[in-house]
Design an enzyme around this catalytic site. Structure first.
Site, PDB file in Angstrom:
ATOM      1  N   LYS A  40       2.238  -9.969 -54.595  1.00 52.15           N
ATOM      2  CA  LYS A  40       3.479  -9.324 -54.979  1.00 52.15           C
ATOM      3  C   LYS A  40       3.750  -9.450 -56.466  1.00 52.15           C
ATOM      4  CE  LYS A  40       5.163 -11.850 -51.386  1.00 52.15           C
ATOM      5  NZ  LYS A  40       6.154 -12.606 -50.583  1.00 52.15           N
ATOM      6  N   GLU A  96      -2.895  -6.838 -62.330  1.00 55.87           N
ATOM      7  CA  GLU A  96      -2.474  -8.133 -61.775  1.00 55.87           C
ATOM      8  C   GLU A  96      -1.586  -8.876 -62.774  1.00 55.87           C
ATOM      9  OE1 GLU A  96      -1.615 -10.013 -59.648  1.00 55.87           O
ATOM     10  OE2 GLU A  96      -3.098 -11.422 -58.900  1.00 55.87           O
ATOM     11  N   ASP A  97      -0.756  -9.765 -62.257  1.00 55.77           N
ATOM     12  CA  ASP A  97       0.158 -10.507 -63.130  1.00 55.77           C
ATOM     13  C   ASP A  97      -0.559 -11.527 -64.002  1.00 55.77           C
ATOM     14  OD1 ASP A  97      -0.501 -12.188 -60.997  1.00 55.77           O
ATOM     15  OD2 ASP A  97       1.555 -12.634 -60.423  1.00 55.77           O
ATOM     16  N   ASP A 100      -5.658 -16.868 -63.702  1.00 52.50           N
ATOM     17  CA  ASP A 100      -5.520 -18.315 -63.879  1.00 52.50           C
ATOM     18  C   ASP A 100      -6.879 -18.958 -63.586  1.00 52.50           C
ATOM     19  OD1 ASP A 100      -4.339 -20.824 -64.175  1.00 52.50           O
ATOM     20  OD2 ASP A 100      -3.471 -20.846 -62.179  1.00 52.50           O
ATOM     21  N   PHE A 149       2.840 -23.730 -66.192  1.00 56.76           N
ATOM     22  CA  PHE A 149       3.230 -22.928 -65.033  1.00 56.76           C
ATOM     23  C   PHE A 149       4.426 -22.051 -65.409  1.00 56.76           C
ATOM     24  CE2 PHE A 149       4.851 -21.752 -60.910  1.00 56.76           C
ATOM     25  CZ  PHE A 149       3.672 -21.472 -60.241  1.00 56.76           C
ATOM     26  N   VAL A 150       4.229 -20.749 -65.296  1.00 56.60           N
ATOM     27  CA  VAL A 150       5.266 -19.807 -65.724  1.00 56.60           C
ATOM     28  C   VAL A 150       5.836 -19.040 -64.531  1.00 56.60           C
ATOM     29  CG1 VAL A 150       4.442 -19.520 -68.085  1.00 56.60           C
ATOM     30  CG2 VAL A 150       3.477 -18.091 -66.285  1.00 56.60           C
ATOM     31  N   ASP A 156       6.216 -16.124 -59.315  1.00 57.73           N
ATOM     32  CA  ASP A 156       7.124 -16.959 -58.520  1.00 57.73           C
ATOM     33  C   ASP A 156       6.729 -18.428 -58.537  1.00 57.73           C
ATOM     34  OD1 ASP A 156       4.733 -16.544 -56.800  1.00 57.73           O
ATOM     35  OD2 ASP A 156       5.928 -17.656 -55.337  1.00 57.73           O
ATOM     36  N   ARG A 162      11.042 -14.450 -59.135  1.00 62.17           N
ATOM     37  CA  ARG A 162      10.317 -13.216 -59.440  1.00 62.17           C
ATOM     38  C   ARG A 162      11.200 -12.220 -60.198  1.00 62.17           C
ATOM     39  NH1 ARG A 162       5.470 -13.121 -56.506  1.00 62.17           N
ATOM     40  NH2 ARG A 162       5.532 -14.045 -54.438  1.00 62.17           N
TER      41      ARG A 162
HETATM   42  P1  IMP Z   1      -5.826 -17.642 -59.671  1.00 58.51           P
HETATM   43  O1  IMP Z   1      -5.696 -19.135 -59.873  1.00 58.51           O
HETATM   44  O2  IMP Z   1      -6.413 -16.984 -60.892  1.00 58.51           O
HETATM   45  O3  IMP Z   1      -6.589 -17.340 -58.423  1.00 58.51           O
HETATM   46  O4  IMP Z   1      -4.361 -17.104 -59.524  1.00 58.51           O
HETATM   47  C1  IMP Z   1      -3.859 -16.863 -58.268  1.00 58.51           C
HETATM   48  C2  IMP Z   1      -2.417 -16.562 -58.245  1.00 58.51           C
HETATM   49  O5  IMP Z   1      -1.736 -17.747 -58.547  1.00 58.51           O
HETATM   50  C3  IMP Z   1      -1.903 -15.529 -59.237  1.00 58.51           C
HETATM   51  O6  IMP Z   1      -2.043 -14.213 -58.796  1.00 58.51           O
HETATM   52  C4  IMP Z   1      -0.454 -15.932 -59.257  1.00 58.51           C
HETATM   53  O7  IMP Z   1       0.231 -15.336 -58.185  1.00 58.51           O
HETATM   54  C5  IMP Z   1      -0.509 -17.426 -59.076  1.00 58.51           C
HETATM   55  N1  IMP Z   1      -0.345 -18.117 -60.345  1.00 58.51           N
HETATM   56  C6  IMP Z   1      -1.271 -18.615 -61.171  1.00 58.51           C
HETATM   57  N2  IMP Z   1      -0.721 -19.184 -62.242  1.00 58.51           N
HETATM   58  C7  IMP Z   1       0.622 -19.022 -62.085  1.00 58.51           C
HETATM   59  C8  IMP Z   1       1.756 -19.389 -62.869  1.00 58.51           C
HETATM   60  O8  IMP Z   1       1.693 -19.975 -63.969  1.00 58.51           O
HETATM   61  N3  IMP Z   1       2.960 -19.063 -62.330  1.00 58.51           N
HETATM   62  C9  IMP Z   1       3.120 -18.418 -61.146  1.00 58.51           C
HETATM   63  N4  IMP Z   1       2.085 -18.057 -60.406  1.00 58.51           N
HETATM   64  C10 IMP Z   1       0.847 -18.359 -60.864  1.00 58.51           C
END
Ligand code: IMP
Length: 172
Positions: A40, A96-97, A100, A149-150, A156, A162
């Site tokens: 989302k 994508e947002d 990470d 962490f943002v 969220d 959000r």
């Molecule tokens: P990944 O660690 O790249 O697989 O990220 C997976 C998901 O973790 C992202 O799509 C976000 O929804 C969430 N995420 C990662 N870092 C943050 C953050 O700093 N704040 C909020 N959600 C995060």
């Protein structure tokens, strides 16, 4: 409010998103790309970005979530919603947002690539390269941010925040 400080103000987000829209417009003009938003977290980024893409295009959405709802990903990703469009021979841009650890987008790109698109690119609002665990990088990046962490603007913490119009750092 548990926000320690604002990292990216609403105006900064909008200025950069307008620039990204212009770059995508130049790269995809004449191709009728399909923009796929990852639910989302990408909702606000997706809709704002698309308003700066003036050429013919299509929308679709995919849902993916990594188990666990703290500030750490578990590393296990599952699909919560698949796309509805036939992607074969189409130009696809995943929106994508945040990139990470990269585990979610590694899973999503592998899944979409198996549908044989003509091309597959990745556009993220935020990149947190320090935390990368999967071999993946984005083709279009809004902002590279430090390892914090943002929340806000779609992102969220336990499904909250959000709806903030800016991106802020959560208090530890
Ligand atoms: P990944 O660690 O790249 O697989 O990220 C997976 C998901 O973790 C992202 O799509 C976000 O929804 C969430 N995420 C990662 N870092 C943050 C953050 O700093 N704040 C909020 N959600 C995060």
């Amino acid at each position: 409010m548990e926000i320690e400080r604002i990292l990216l103000r609403q105006e900064q987000l909008q200025t950069r998103i307008r620039e990204l829209g212009a770059v995508l417009s130049a790269d995809y003009a004449g191709k009728t790309p399909i923009f796929i938003g990852v639910l989302k977290g990408a909702v606000h980024f997706f809709t704002d970005l698309m308003l700066h893409y003036p050429h013919p295009c299509q929308y679709d959405f995919i849902g993916a979530s990594s188990y666990g709802d703290g500030t750490q990903t578990s590393g296990q990703v599952r699909l919560t919603k698949d796309v509805m469009t036939d992607l074969r021979d189409r130009h696809v841009v995943i929106v994508e947002d945040i990139l990470d650890t990269g585990l979610t987008l590694r899973f999503v790109t592998d899944w979409l690539r198996s549908k044989h698109p003509a091309s597959l690119k990745l556009c993220v609002l935020l990149d947190k390269p320090e935390r990368r665990r999967a071999d993946i990088s984005a083709d279009y990046i809004g902002f590279t941010i430090p390892n914090e962490f943002v929340v806000g603007y779609g992102l969220d913490y336990q499904e909250l925040y959000r709806n903030l119009p800016y991106i802020g750092v959560l208090k530890p």
